[in-house]
Design a protein around this motif. Structure first.
Motif, PDB file in Angstrom:
ATOM      1  N   GLN A 104       0.816  -1.208   0.000  1.00 25.20           N
ATOM      2  CA  GLN A 104       0.000   0.000   0.000  1.00 25.20           C
ATOM      3  C   GLN A 104       0.850   1.258   0.000  1.00 25.20           C
ATOM      4  O   GLN A 104       0.553   2.225  -0.718  1.00 25.20           O
ATOM      5  CB  GLN A 104      -0.922   0.006   1.220  1.00 25.20           C
ATOM      6  N   SER A 105       1.910   1.261   0.795  1.00 24.73           N
ATOM      7  CA  SER A 105       2.747   2.460   0.883  1.00 24.73           C
ATOM      8  C   SER A 105       3.509   2.723  -0.409  1.00 24.73           C
ATOM      9  O   SER A 105       3.775   3.874  -0.762  1.00 24.73           O
ATOM     10  CB  SER A 105       3.729   2.337   2.054  1.00 24.73           C
ATOM     11  N   GLN A 134       0.563   3.668  -3.151  1.00 23.92           N
ATOM     12  CA  GLN A 134      -0.167   4.891  -2.811  1.00 23.92           C
ATOM     13  C   GLN A 134       0.500   5.547  -1.603  1.00 23.92           C
ATOM     14  O   GLN A 134      -0.053   5.570  -0.500  1.00 23.92           O
ATOM     15  CB  GLN A 134      -1.629   4.572  -2.514  1.00 23.92           C
ATOM     16  N   PRO A 135       1.708   6.067  -1.823  1.00 23.27           N
ATOM     17  CA  PRO A 135       2.472   6.609  -0.690  1.00 23.27           C
ATOM     18  C   PRO A 135       1.805   7.850  -0.096  1.00 23.27           C
ATOM     19  O   PRO A 135       1.203   8.650  -0.811  1.00 23.27           O
ATOM     20  CB  PRO A 135       3.821   6.975  -1.325  1.00 23.27           C
ATOM     21  N   LYS A 136       1.900   7.977   1.207  1.00 24.40           N
ATOM     22  CA  LYS A 136       1.423   9.178   1.871  1.00 24.40           C
ATOM     23  C   LYS A 136       2.642   9.956   2.350  1.00 24.40           C
ATOM     24  O   LYS A 136       3.636   9.367   2.786  1.00 24.40           O
ATOM     25  CB  LYS A 136       0.517   8.834   3.059  1.00 24.40           C
ATOM     26  N   PRO A 137       2.598  11.270   2.267  1.00 28.25           N
ATOM     27  CA  PRO A 137       3.750  12.072   2.700  1.00 28.25           C
ATOM     28  C   PRO A 137       4.064  11.820   4.173  1.00 28.25           C
ATOM     29  O   PRO A 137       3.167  11.871   5.020  1.00 28.25           O
ATOM     30  CB  PRO A 137       3.276  13.512   2.465  1.00 28.25           C
ATOM     31  N   ALA A 138       5.317  11.520   4.448  1.00 24.11           N
ATOM     32  CA  ALA A 138       5.728  11.305   5.837  1.00 24.11           C
ATOM     33  C   ALA A 138       6.057  12.644   6.482  1.00 24.11           C
ATOM     34  O   ALA A 138       6.421  13.604   5.802  1.00 24.11           O
ATOM     35  CB  ALA A 138       6.933  10.376   5.893  1.00 24.11           C
ATOM     36  N   SER A 139       5.928  12.705   7.789  1.00 22.26           N
ATOM     37  CA  SER A 139       6.286  13.912   8.525  1.00 22.26           C
ATOM     38  C   SER A 139       7.242  13.535   9.645  1.00 22.26           C
ATOM     39  O   SER A 139       7.365  12.361  10.008  1.00 22.26           O
ATOM     40  CB  SER A 139       5.036  14.582   9.105  1.00 22.26           C
ATOM     41  N   ASP A 154       6.048  11.357  12.425  1.00 19.61           N
ATOM     42  CA  ASP A 154       5.858   9.919  12.192  1.00 19.61           C
ATOM     43  C   ASP A 154       7.080   9.102  12.603  1.00 19.61           C
ATOM     44  O   ASP A 154       7.007   7.873  12.671  1.00 19.61           O
ATOM     45  CB  ASP A 154       5.556   9.657  10.705  1.00 19.61           C
ATOM     46  N   ASP A 157       6.963   4.073  10.262  1.00 19.61           N
ATOM     47  CA  ASP A 157       6.007   3.027   9.868  1.00 19.61           C
ATOM     48  C   ASP A 157       6.576   1.639  10.128  1.00 19.61           C
ATOM     49  O   ASP A 157       6.505   0.738   9.275  1.00 19.61           O
ATOM     50  CB  ASP A 157       5.640   3.170   8.384  1.00 19.61           C
TER      51      ASP A 157
END
Length: 306
Positions: free
Chosen positions: A134-135, A138-143, A146, A206
């Motif tokens: 999934q990452s 469809q990666p989500k911006p890391a902060s 996290d 993650d």
């Protein structure tokens, strides 16, 4: 097999295993599309058909037909939005909620049957693999929030040795002798570990290791070394290196060291900027041939009493 072929092969396997090719989902009277719409209404609560279309990426006419069937069956009700008179808000009726529960229980039972043969360790591997798929797709911006720092645990030292060696080969062309140096440093760290003089930190994002640093004693009880600072490319730009260095400095102060020293190579520009920002000053440089390359080694120090 090409990557495209691998993806298609996995799709054929997975859709067969969970019964997506059947007219109805296992233990359900609904098609896959109908089940997804019912699930969204149960999980997200009241929403418009347009909301469902955006969430699921489904065809507008298809969603319209499904919600119409649900209304006819008494599973869905609607009302005019108080904020927009042309919008209808859809939600499940009491019958719809009972129907969803039966469907959801059946789906969970089916998946649990599929997972039953797996050991606890293989279940963890499967969950990790699915999260990674999934990452990647469809990666989500890391902060920075996290990322968490934690102590060492079993498996970290081998991973650090492997990952640093591979990364430095990819980015700087260093040969396998660097891996030997890292292995020797960490072997000595373990063999001579003293919890009152040594420490280490692992950065995770993650549940994946994305950085590390070590605080190591020297022959001089007043001087400690910062060693093997590493930040994975996946976590660069999140301040991980600075956090690791800061943790090492603060721990060195807690342990009453008066000076912190480190050795690096001038080619490691990003690390050098972190050291300078933390207050380290360059003491000396020496040319050397190591890891298959001509390099310039640098010694940096930080006065912990200032």
């Amino acid at each position: 097999m090409s990557l495209v072929g691998e993806v298609r092969s996995f799709n054929r396997f997975y859709t067969r295993e969970i019964g997506l090719l059947a007219e109805h989902l296992p233990q359900s009277e609904f098609s896959l599309a109908e089940a997804r719409v019912l699930y969204e209404l149960a999980q997200a609560g009241e929403q418009t058909a347009a909301d469902i279309i955006r969430t699921l990426g489904m065809d507008k006419a298809h969603v319209s037909r499904i919600t119409a069937r649900f209304r006819t069956a008494g599973l869905v009700k609607s009302r005019i939005s108080p904020e927009h008179g042309k919008h209808k808000l859809l939600s499940l009726t009491a019958a719809g909620k009972r129907t969803f529960k039966r469907m959801n229980d059946g789906t969970e039972s089916q998946i649990e049957t599929l997972l039953a043969p797996l050991s606890a360790e293989n279940r963890k591997r499967l969950a990790k693999g699915m999260r990674e798929v999934q990452s990647l797709l469809q990666p989500k911006p890391a902060s920075a929030a996290d990322v968490r720092l934690r102590p060492l645990k079993v498996g970290d030292l081998g991973w650090i040795t492997h990952r640093q060696a591979v990364l430095y080969t990819q980015e700087y062309g260093w040969d396998w002798t660097y891996e030997g140096l890292v292995a020797q440093i960490l072997g000595d760290f373990v063999a001579n570990f003293d919890a009152t003089r040594d420490d280490a930190w692992i950065a995770e994002l993650d549940d994946q290791v994305v950085g590390s640093v070590f605080l190591m004693k020297t022959d001089d009880p007043a001087i400690a070394k910062l060693r093997l600072l590493y930040v994975d490319p996946a976590a660069r730009g999140l301040g991980v290196g600075s956090r690791l260095v800061h943790a090492c400095i603060e721990r060195a102060r807690e342990l009453k060291y008066s000076k912190l020293t480190l050795w690096t190579n001038d080619i490691l520009v990003s690390a050098r900027k972190i050291y300078q920002a933390a207050g380290f000053t360059l003491q000396e440089e020496n040319r050397h041939h190591s890891f298959g390359k001509d390099l310039v080694g640098q010694t940096w120090t930080l006065d912990l009493k200032q």
